[in-house]
Enzyme design. Structure first.
Site, mmCIF file in Angstrom:
data_model
loop_
_atom_site.group_PDB
_atom_site.id
_atom_site.type_symbol
_atom_site.label_atom_id
_atom_site.label_comp_id
_atom_site.label_asym_id
_atom_site.label_seq_id
_atom_site.Cartn_x
_atom_site.Cartn_y
_atom_site.Cartn_z
ATOM 1 N N SER A 1 -0.436 -26.561 32.486
ATOM 2 C CA SER A 1 -0.922 -25.251 32.947
ATOM 3 C C SER A 1 -1.765 -25.386 34.224
ATOM 4 C CB SER A 1 -1.690 -24.524 31.848
ATOM 5 O OG SER A 1 -2.926 -25.155 31.614
ATOM 6 N N HIS B 1 -12.361 -32.738 33.536
ATOM 7 C CA HIS B 1 -12.700 -32.898 32.118
ATOM 8 C C HIS B 1 -13.372 -31.625 31.601
ATOM 9 C CE1 HIS B 1 -13.638 -35.123 28.508
ATOM 10 N NE2 HIS B 1 -14.853 -34.617 28.566
HETATM 11 C C1 GRF Z 1 -7.876 -29.240 31.105
HETATM 12 O O1 GRF Z 1 -8.757 -28.551 30.257
HETATM 13 C C2 GRF Z 1 -8.485 -30.520 31.600
HETATM 14 O O2 GRF Z 1 -9.883 -30.458 31.708
HETATM 15 C C3 GRF Z 1 -8.054 -31.504 30.541
HETATM 16 O O3 GRF Z 1 -6.727 -31.092 30.209
HETATM 17 C C4 GRF Z 1 -6.617 -29.687 30.395
HETATM 18 C C5 GRF Z 1 -5.410 -29.314 31.235
HETATM 19 O O4 GRF Z 1 -4.242 -29.553 30.565
HETATM 20 N N1 GRF Z 1 -8.180 -32.853 31.032
HETATM 21 P P1 GRF Z 1 -2.945 -28.623 30.828
HETATM 22 O O5 GRF Z 1 -2.764 -28.490 32.312
HETATM 23 O O6 GRF Z 1 -3.227 -27.274 30.214
HETATM 24 O O7 GRF Z 1 -1.819 -29.353 30.172
#
Ligand code: GRF
Length: 185
Positions: A14, A107
């Site tokens: 996402s 993070h």
């Molecule tokens: C975010 O919240 C990031 O902080 C963590 O993974 C999430 C993004 O993953 N490291 P995605 O893009 O929704 O797969």
């Protein structure tokens, strides 16, 4: 000339999707497992590679890290953005003649609090009233390294890990593309 950016992802992609939507040029997307991020790259015409890993005790972290390093070099990548990438690299990729202070991590907590992949659950469990996101240079230590930017979000008593993570992701969707745009130009 702008820097060549690679995005690494393992999950829904996402964040990667928003990075593309906001017009940030991505030269390569690498996933460590089959995931939606790969189809997003395919649909957007972004070069993408599945560099699969095993999830057993015999996982060779060093060999995997060296394969990733070779792939990034082959694509002449200057800057790497981890976006929901769930494999931790061995130190070789962070060497001065490799990608030292060239790999970003995002993070979902205000580091140094709540490191690891249960960050949002742990924040809820601890009852904190503020959480947020951190973008930092990755190092050989998990969720560690120089912090570039942080933004806080309020934690309400009704928040669940899912609702809090969604609030944090809303902030991440603005911050990460903006920072990447600045860094690659
Ligand atoms: C975010 O919240 C990031 O902080 C963590 O993974 C999430 C993004 O993953 N490291 P995605 O893009 O929704 O797969």
């Amino acid at each position: 000339m702008s820097e060549r950016l690679a995005v690494l992802a393992s999950q829904t992609g996402s964040l990667f999707e928003v990075i593309l939507k906001k017009g940030v040029k991505v030269e390569l997307m690498v996933a460590d497992r089959e995931c939606r991020a790969l189809s997003i790259a395919a649909e957007a015409g972004v070069p993408h590679v599945l560099l699969p890993r095993t999830f057993k005790n015999d996982f060779d972290r060093e060999a995997y890290t060296l394969d990733m390093l070779a792939l990034l070099r082959e694509h002449r990548i200057d800057l790497v953005a981890m976006a929901g990438f769930m494999t931790f690299f061995s130190p070789s990729i962070f060497a001065k003649d490799a990608y030292f202070l060239k790999i970003l991590n995002i993070h979902p907590s205000l580091l140094p609090s709540f490191k690891g992949d249960r960050a949002v659950h742990d924040a809820i469990k601890a009852g904190v009233k503020l959480s947020g996101c951190t973008i930092h240079w990755a190092t050989e230590r998990l969720d560690d390294g120089p912090i570039l930017i942080q933004e806080a979000v309020r934690v309400d008593s009704s928040d669940t890990p899912e609702s809090l993570h969604e609030k944090i992701k809303e902030v991440e969707r603005d911050l990460y593309p903006e920072l990447l745009r600045l860094l690659i130009n």
